[in-house]
Design a protein around this motif. Structure first.
Motif, PDB file in Angstrom:
ATOM      1  N   THR A 180     -47.228  19.046  -1.878  1.00  0.00           N
ATOM      2  CA  THR A 180     -47.685  18.600  -3.309  1.00  0.00           C
ATOM      3  C   THR A 180     -46.397  19.083  -4.383  1.00  0.00           C
ATOM      4  N   SER A 185     -48.043  13.088 -11.299  1.00  0.00           N
ATOM      5  CA  SER A 185     -49.339  12.693 -11.663  1.00  0.00           C
ATOM      6  C   SER A 185     -50.070  12.163 -10.364  1.00  0.00           C
ATOM      7  N   TYR A 187     -49.609  10.350  -6.027  1.00  0.00           N
ATOM      8  CA  TYR A 187     -48.559   9.720  -4.997  1.00  0.00           C
ATOM      9  C   TYR A 187     -49.185   8.205  -4.539  1.00  0.00           C
ATOM     10  N   LYS A 208     -52.774  15.176  -8.194  1.00  0.00           N
ATOM     11  CA  LYS A 208     -51.574  15.729  -7.605  1.00  0.00           C
ATOM     12  C   LYS A 208     -51.773  16.894  -6.834  1.00  0.00           C
ATOM     13  N   THR A 230     -43.797   9.321  -5.452  1.00  0.00           N
ATOM     14  CA  THR A 230     -44.345  10.174  -6.409  1.00  0.00           C
ATOM     15  C   THR A 230     -44.403   9.373  -7.424  1.00  0.00           C
ATOM     16  N   LYS A 232     -45.381   9.588 -12.267  1.00  0.00           N
ATOM     17  CA  LYS A 232     -45.832  10.334 -13.263  1.00  0.00           C
ATOM     18  C   LYS A 232     -46.201   9.278 -14.522  1.00  0.00           C
TER      19      LYS A 232
END
Length: 466
Positions: A180, A185, A187, A208, A230, A232
């Motif tokens: 992690t 933010s 996955y 997250k 990932t 964000k």
């Protein structure tokens, strides 16, 4: 005098030849300028392209300036050897590239590396973090280096995380784990039976701090390919990392548990209760036959004809008995102080209503009622088991049960409820209850069937105690 004149002419011609050859070698434009002083070494831009920057240097002559154009590449995100990278089209006239990196778009950029390649792998950066990357091209002519006047526009990059151990203990199920990152933010995970991820399905993890997920409903003994990225931000401001390289994981078959040993539960079923219909009642008889303390002395309450419709009513003769009164499941859970609740419903509701979506709504209602009265209780959904092939309306009945199970799998994926698949261990390859495990040629089961229930539940407890 003639000799001096001839010598001067030869010298002038040789100088002109050298200048012309140098201009050709540098792929440069040669401009005569009688006004330049002998010490000129200024800069001039010759390209009309906005992305091109030019550095020029004057030749050691009072009449000529050599201009060297150095164009920056157009930088894109991509894959190089299955790793997330920046890449660009290589230019034979360019000697190399400088890679400059910053954590902020308008922050201070540091040179990370100088490379002759037309790509840069991002795997050396901090996992799950935002970076801004610029590239600066340069040319080396003789022993002199000519650089672009400006770096490229910054490319915003979100780095990825890596998968850790991935396992498959339960039939048609894979469990994925990854590192992690507090800088992202969430996955996205894709899985597919095709290594090129055709017809891939996506699972979104919005926390997250979550580093694992279970994918259920897969084909047994089949290899699947998974990859992760990932993200964000949110909405229009959301950015994604590139996908990781695909990783293969084989979904286990039912025989792994059916033919396996009984596992130690490690107290997993302490302070727990099973509530359900007549199929669960068969398991209640099985557990009670084993004597006191079996399965951590869990309580199993199966009632003939019990349904979700009845379970969500305030008053029903099918509710569990407590001190001589029938009380709703939520009140019974509170009365005995259970911390884990295992629900086994569906056969009566599907048979009576025929609508998986309606039954699904009733399941959610019951779960809501239990959690409202018992905050913090953990709820587990046992899959609804299918009918035997050739039984009453078995084709449509089995199809609707599968639809309900799929709805409950998705529900558990999006909530803190857990789904435990028992059906896969009892059914044939075409999805019906095995004849040798059926006690009434319909939906009820034999003692050997409940021995498989026992193994599935023990394996579940053993796995989650690891």
């Amino acid at each position: 005098m003639k000799w001096k004149w001839l010598k001067g002419a030869i010298t002038t011609i040789a100088a002109l030849v050298l200048v012309i050859c140098a201009g050709k070698y540098l792929d440069a434009e040669i401009v005569a300028d009688e006004t330049l002083p002998a010490t000129t070494s200024g800069l001039a831009q010759t390209s009309s392209q906005p992305a091109a920057d030019v550095t020029s240097v004057s030749a050691e002559t009072t009449t000529t300036e050599i201009q060297v154009t150095v164009n920056n590449p157009v930088v894109k995100k991509g894959y190089v050897k299955k790793k997330p990278s920046l890449k660009w089209k290589k230019n034979k006239k360019i000697t190399g590239y400088e890679i400059w990196i910053s954590r902020k778009k308008n922050g201070k950029y540091k040179k990370a590396v100088t490379t002759k390649k037309n790509h840069y792998s991002l795997n050396k950066l901090k996992k799950g973090s935002v970076y801004y990357v610029k590239v600066l091209a340069f040319r080396k002519v003789n022993k002199t280096i000519y650089k672009s006047k400006k770096k490229t526009a910054p490319v915003k990059v979100l780095t990825n995380v890596k998968f850790k151990k991935s396992t498959s203990v339960f039939a048609g199920t894979i469990v994925l784990n990854w590192n992690t990152s507090k800088n992202v933010s969430g996955y996205s995970i894709q899985y597919s039976a095709n290594k090129k991820f055709k017809n891939a399905k996506t699972v979104k993890i919005q926390e997250k701090s979550t580093g694992s997920t279970t994918i259920e409903g897969l084909k047994q003994n089949k290899t699947y390919y998974v990859r992760i990225r990932t993200y964000k931000g949110s909405g229009k401001n959301k950015i994604y990392s590139l996908w990781s390289a695909g990783k293969s994981v084989k979904a286990a078959g039912a025989s792994l548990i059916v033919n396996g040993d009984y596992k130690n539960t490690g107290g997993f079923f302490n302070n727990s209760v099973f509530i359900g219909d007549s199929v669960l009642q068969g398991f209640q008889i099985y557990v009670n036959s084993k004597g006191s303390g079996y399965l951590d002395d869990t309580k199993v309450l199966g009632v003939v004809s019990y349904s979700l419709v009845a379970a969500t009513q305030k008053n029903s003769k099918y509710h569990p008995l407590y001190k001589g009164k029938h009380i709703p499941p939520e009140d019974y859970v509170k009365a005995i102080g259970a911390q884990k609740v295992f629900l086994s419903f569906g056969i009566n509701d599907i048979h009576n209503t025929g609508s998986p979506s309606y039954v699904y709504g009733k399941y959610k209602e019951l779960i809501h009622n239990i959690k409202r009265v018992n905050p913090g209780v953990q709820i587990y959904i046992l899959s609804t088991t299918p009918p035997m092939k050739g039984s009453e309306d078995y084709v449509n009945y089995a199809k609707r049960i599968r639809e309900l199970n799929n709805l409950m799998i998705k529900y558990c994926d999006s909530t803190d409820c857990e789904y435990i698949d028992i059906a896969s261990y009892l059914q044939t390859s075409d999805g019906y209850l095995r004849r040798d495990l059926c006690s009434d040629n319909f939906v009820h089961q034999t003692i050997p069937a409940y021995a498989i229930w026992d193994k599935v539940l023990r394996t579940y407890a053993w796995y989650y105690n690891q």
